[in-house]
Design a protein around this motif. Structure first.
Motif, PDB file in Angstrom:
ATOM      1  N   ALA A   1      43.350  75.563  78.633  1.00 31.60           N
ATOM      2  CA  ALA A   1      43.309  74.493  79.625  1.00 31.60           C
ATOM      3  C   ALA A   1      42.561  74.976  80.862  1.00 31.60           C
ATOM      4  O   ALA A   1      42.902  76.008  81.437  1.00 31.60           O
ATOM      5  CB  ALA A   1      44.728  74.071  80.001  1.00 31.60           C
ATOM      6  N   VAL A   2      41.511  74.222  81.256  1.00 31.27           N
ATOM      7  CA  VAL A   2      40.646  74.702  82.344  1.00 31.27           C
ATOM      8  C   VAL A   2      40.363  73.644  83.408  1.00 31.27           C
ATOM      9  O   VAL A   2      39.428  73.793  84.184  1.00 31.27           O
ATOM     10  CB  VAL A   2      39.310  75.233  81.793  1.00 31.27           C
ATOM     11  CG1 VAL A   2      39.512  76.502  80.992  1.00 31.27           C
ATOM     12  CG2 VAL A   2      38.604  74.171  80.944  1.00 31.27           C
ATOM     13  N   ALA A   3      41.127  72.578  83.475  1.00 30.51           N
ATOM     14  CA  ALA A   3      40.961  71.558  84.513  1.00 30.51           C
ATOM     15  C   ALA A   3      39.588  70.910  84.460  1.00 30.51           C
ATOM     16  O   ALA A   3      38.699  71.190  85.260  1.00 30.51           O
ATOM     17  CB  ALA A   3      41.226  72.144  85.901  1.00 30.51           C
ATOM     18  N   SER A   4      39.406  70.004  83.499  1.00 30.00           N
ATOM     19  CA  SER A   4      38.126  69.312  83.309  1.00 30.00           C
ATOM     20  C   SER A   4      38.156  67.928  83.943  1.00 30.00           C
ATOM     21  O   SER A   4      39.182  67.252  83.951  1.00 30.00           O
ATOM     22  CB  SER A   4      37.822  69.177  81.819  1.00 30.00           C
ATOM     23  OG  SER A   4      37.696  70.434  81.204  1.00 30.00           O
ATOM     24  N   PHE A   5      37.000  67.514  84.440  1.00 27.90           N
ATOM     25  CA  PHE A   5      36.871  66.180  85.013  1.00 27.90           C
ATOM     26  C   PHE A   5      36.347  65.168  83.987  1.00 27.90           C
ATOM     27  O   PHE A   5      36.865  64.065  83.874  1.00 27.90           O
ATOM     28  CB  PHE A   5      35.941  66.189  86.221  1.00 27.90           C
ATOM     29  CG  PHE A   5      36.640  66.526  87.504  1.00 27.90           C
ATOM     30  CD1 PHE A   5      37.717  65.791  87.951  1.00 27.90           C
ATOM     31  CD2 PHE A   5      36.197  67.576  88.293  1.00 27.90           C
ATOM     32  CE1 PHE A   5      38.359  66.085  89.149  1.00 27.90           C
ATOM     33  CE2 PHE A   5      36.825  67.883  89.491  1.00 27.90           C
ATOM     34  CZ  PHE A   5      37.906  67.150  89.920  1.00 27.90           C
ATOM     35  N   CYS A   6      35.272  65.520  83.297  1.00 30.28           N
ATOM     36  CA  CYS A   6      34.697  64.565  82.357  1.00 30.28           C
ATOM     37  C   CYS A   6      33.770  65.292  81.397  1.00 30.28           C
ATOM     38  O   CYS A   6      33.490  66.491  81.555  1.00 30.28           O
ATOM     39  CB  CYS A   6      33.956  63.432  83.070  1.00 30.28           C
ATOM     40  SG  CYS A   6      32.460  63.933  83.952  1.00 30.28           S
ATOM     41  N   ALA A   7      33.304  64.560  80.401  1.00 28.58           N
ATOM     42  CA  ALA A   7      32.389  65.101  79.405  1.00 28.58           C
ATOM     43  C   ALA A   7      31.487  63.966  78.941  1.00 28.58           C
ATOM     44  O   ALA A   7      31.726  62.787  79.238  1.00 28.58           O
ATOM     45  CB  ALA A   7      33.154  65.705  78.227  1.00 28.58           C
ATOM     46  N   ALA A   8      30.464  64.324  78.193  1.00 28.71           N
ATOM     47  CA  ALA A   8      29.584  63.305  77.611  1.00 28.71           C
ATOM     48  C   ALA A   8      29.074  63.776  76.266  1.00 28.71           C
ATOM     49  O   ALA A   8      28.750  64.958  76.080  1.00 28.71           O
ATOM     50  CB  ALA A   8      28.407  63.001  78.538  1.00 28.71           C
ATOM     51  N   PHE A   9      29.020  62.834  75.319  1.00 26.55           N
ATOM     52  CA  PHE A   9      28.323  63.073  74.066  1.00 26.55           C
ATOM     53  C   PHE A   9      26.819  62.884  74.299  1.00 26.55           C
ATOM     54  O   PHE A   9      26.400  61.907  74.936  1.00 26.55           O
ATOM     55  CB  PHE A   9      28.785  62.083  72.997  1.00 26.55           C
ATOM     56  CG  PHE A   9      30.114  62.395  72.384  1.00 26.55           C
ATOM     57  CD1 PHE A   9      30.195  63.203  71.256  1.00 26.55           C
ATOM     58  CD2 PHE A   9      31.285  61.875  72.906  1.00 26.55           C
ATOM     59  CE1 PHE A   9      31.417  63.487  70.661  1.00 26.55           C
ATOM     60  CE2 PHE A   9      32.523  62.146  72.333  1.00 26.55           C
ATOM     61  CZ  PHE A   9      32.589  62.962  71.197  1.00 26.55           C
ATOM     62  N   LEU A  10      26.031  63.785  73.775  1.00 30.92           N
ATOM     63  CA  LEU A  10      24.578  63.662  73.812  1.00 30.92           C
ATOM     64  C   LEU A  10      24.009  64.510  72.685  1.00 30.92           C
ATOM     65  O   LEU A  10      24.730  65.299  72.070  1.00 30.92           O
ATOM     66  CB  LEU A  10      24.005  64.099  75.162  1.00 30.92           C
ATOM     67  CG  LEU A  10      23.971  65.598  75.484  1.00 30.92           C
ATOM     68  CD1 LEU A  10      22.951  65.879  76.589  1.00 30.92           C
ATOM     69  CD2 LEU A  10      25.332  66.125  75.916  1.00 30.92           C
ATOM     70  N   ASP A  11      22.724  64.340  72.425  1.00 35.47           N
ATOM     71  CA  ASP A  11      22.062  65.118  71.380  1.00 35.47           C
ATOM     72  C   ASP A  11      21.047  66.023  72.060  1.00 35.47           C
ATOM     73  O   ASP A  11      19.958  65.595  72.418  1.00 35.47           O
ATOM     74  CB  ASP A  11      21.382  64.180  70.386  1.00 35.47           C
ATOM     75  CG  ASP A  11      20.846  64.907  69.155  1.00 35.47           C
ATOM     76  OD1 ASP A  11      20.831  66.150  69.157  1.00 35.47           O
ATOM     77  OD2 ASP A  11      20.425  64.221  68.209  1.00 35.47           O
TER      78      ASP A  11
END
Length: 582
Positions: free
Chosen positions: A195-205
């Motif tokens: 667990a590292v305290a994430s805000f957001c992510a996105a799928f991309l290629d």
């Protein structure tokens, strides 16, 4: 053997390429004089057509004690709706309109950092039922912020990556099982268990290999960001260090776009006053931070950010949300960076007069369907949201594209859209949840400058199928259904158009054509590996023909879903058409 070639002649105009970009806040005038409340680190916003009537709507996450707010776009102004949805009156962070079950309507997923996340199935006509408990998704509070949807295993069902801002619960990747349930596959897929305290992510290629990778934005310098490369077998490899994307900052947004039109998607990350990061994709699974050289370093406290072509001049500009208000003039309160089309940007905050509120999340849509992108921004401290109406005066043309998957997921998420004009190519990638707590319109807008014709539009779907349309007119909304473009490889001696219908199909498809003279025709069906599946015709014919294939092989067994090739061979030529079995 003759070949068919498409020739496009473009009329080039030479005026109005440098229009003065101008936005005006029209939130109150258009029925959006509303606030999200006061929430620690802000709330999310969507600018998405949730009722599928062709107009981008607004949805707001809210503070504790308020319900989520839904605003329907009615011909360019907004009316608040009360949807048939169980009441949520606790603090929420992000919501996604997503067709997780491929039934053609928009379901709703909501994250919260105070209560559990929720999945609501749209049972029709915007009537929702809470299916979280039986879905396999966690019901306990995971302190979730961002959620991004993609199809990591290319099975046509959208999976979800959830970012948790806590030191006790790791981020989660949930696989969509295609039956209304999800399975936590984080460990077996290779997602970090710490667990590292994430805000957001996105799928991309990142490497254009047709598989969706994931980039994660982590809070605090001692929690470097993570890039997961999709191995194409249901697993990921952490290539953060080797790719140069393991930046250690107070990372907030993950905003994706191809800012230099080189076909490789770049990533913008917001930060504290030490400076934002613009990761230029080098095309070899490495990235270089060009925030300083490009002029987009910001140097304030940034949160959301959005790429979009503000003046339709064929390059994408950048808007950045700022946390500071008008009382702190020594910091930028927001920024608009105009693309100079040479891998640099110019700060042009005069384009957004009065942008002086504490802003966290931004999303792009088109309020009045005029082809100019508008911007919705959620503000904190009980201040009304911004609806930045694009008032730029320009004669530049545009093309809007929305997608409908058949073999791929229904929303076409993860598809690469490519257009070409006079040999120059431009790219968009389709997302569901990208940027800090935001969701932009499902319709992609391409600025076309003065050009009056698009040589071709190409869509590369996650199924592997490609659709290509030639000589596309400007200033229109182009709806593309997967598998709908004709694939006529060679000319055939027909006195009327060769057609196959319906396509895609589940049981029977008709191959229709007409011959002026007697000709021996052989019609064979092949799979994509070149293996013959069936022979539908092998004889001399004349006149109108309707040949029916019932989607079985020569052993009369029903074929698997997928793409098949129908070869029509005459005495002097051959045609090859694609058929999609559902």
């Amino acid at each position: 053997m003759k070949r068919i070639f498409f020739i496009a002649v473009n009329v080039i105009l030479i005026f109005n390429m440098n229009a003065q970009i101008s936005f005006v806040d029209q939130a109150t005038n258009l029925g959006l004089g509303s606030a999200c409340g006061t929430t620690y680190l802000g709330n999310g916003i969507t600018f998405y057509d949730f009722d599928l009537d062709g107009w981008d709507d607004i949805t707001l996450n809210t503070e504790s004690g308020q319900s989520i707010r839904f605003f329907k776009n009615v011909n360019g102004s907004f009316q608040e709706l009360t949807l048939s949805i169980p009441v949520i009156n606790y603090q929420t962070k992000q919501l996604n309109w997503v067709d997780f079950d491929n039934d053609g309507d928009k379901d709703l997923f909501i994250t919260s950092d105070t209560n559990g996340n929720k999945l609501f199935e749209n049972t029709g006509n915007l009537v929702f039922q809470d299916i979280t408990l039986n879905s396999g998704l966690a019901t306990a509070n995971m302190f979730s912020y961002g959620a991004s949807w993609g199809d990591y295993n290319n099975d046509s069902f959208l999976d979800v990556f959830i970012s948790n801002r806590t030191n006790t619960i790791a981020n989660k990747l949930y696989k969509n099982n295609g039956d209304g349930t999800f399975t936590d596959v984080s460990i077996q897929a290779g997602i970090q268990t710490l667990a590292v305290a994430s805000f957001c992510a996105a799928f991309l290629d990142i490497n254009n290999d047709g598989f969706q990778d994931i980039y994660v934005s982590n809070d605090k310098p001692f929690n470097p960001n993570v890039l997961y490369k999709n191995n194409g077998d249901g697993t990921f490899t952490d290539i953060s260090a080797s790719s140069g994307t393991d930046v250690g900052i107070d990372a907030m947004t993950v905003t994706v776009g191809d800012f230099n039109n080189d076909s490789w998607f770049d990533i913008y990350i917001t930060n504290n006053p030490n400076g934002n990061v613009l990761l230029k994709n080098n095309g070899n699974e490495t990235f270089t931070d060009v925030a300083t050289s490009s002029g987009t370093i910001f140097g304030s406290v940034g949160w959301g950010a959005s790429f979009f072509d503000a003046d339709n001049d064929m390059d994408i500009d950048l808007y950045v949300c700022g946390m500071f208000d008008a009382n702190e003039d020594y910091f930028l309160r927001g920024a608009f960076y105009e693309n100079n089309n040479d891998e640099t940007f110019s700060l042009s905050n005069s384009s957004f007069p009065g942008d002086d509120r504490v802003s966290f999340s931004s999303a792009v849509g088109d309020v009045d369907n005029d082809g100019l992108p508008d911007l919705a921004v959620s503000n904190n401290n009980d201040e009304n949201l911004f609806l930045w109406k694009n008032n730029t005066t320009t004669s530049n043309n545009w093309l809007k594209i929305n997608l409908e998957g058949t073999l791929s997921n229904k929303d076409g998420i993860g598809s690469l859209i490519e257009i070409s004009i006079n040999g120059d190519t431009f790219y968009r990638y389709t997302h569901c949840g990208e940027g800090y707590l935001s969701q932009s319109s499902g319709t992609n807008i391409f600025g076309l400058g003065p050009n009056q014709l698009v040589d071709y539009v190409k869509v590369k779907w996650l199924s592997g199928l490609e659709d290509v349309f030639y000589n596309v007119a400007t200033n229109q909304v182009l709806h593309i259904e997967e598998g709908s473009s004709p694939l006529l490889v060679d000319e055939f001696s027909l006195d009327s158009s060769l057609k196959i219908y319906p396509n895609p199909f589940s049981e029977e498809i008709t191959i229709a054509f007409s011959l002026k003279n007697n000709e021996h025709i052989v019609i064979d069906v092949f799979d994509l590996l070149g293996r013959k599946i069936n022979t539908l015709l092998n004889k001399e014919v004349i006149g109108k023909q309707n040949i029916i294939w019932d989607a079985t092989n020569h052993e009369r067994q029903k074929l698997n879903s997928g793409i098949y090739l129908i070869s029509i061979q005459g005495e002097s030529s051959t045609s090859v058409l694609k058929a999609i079995v559902q």
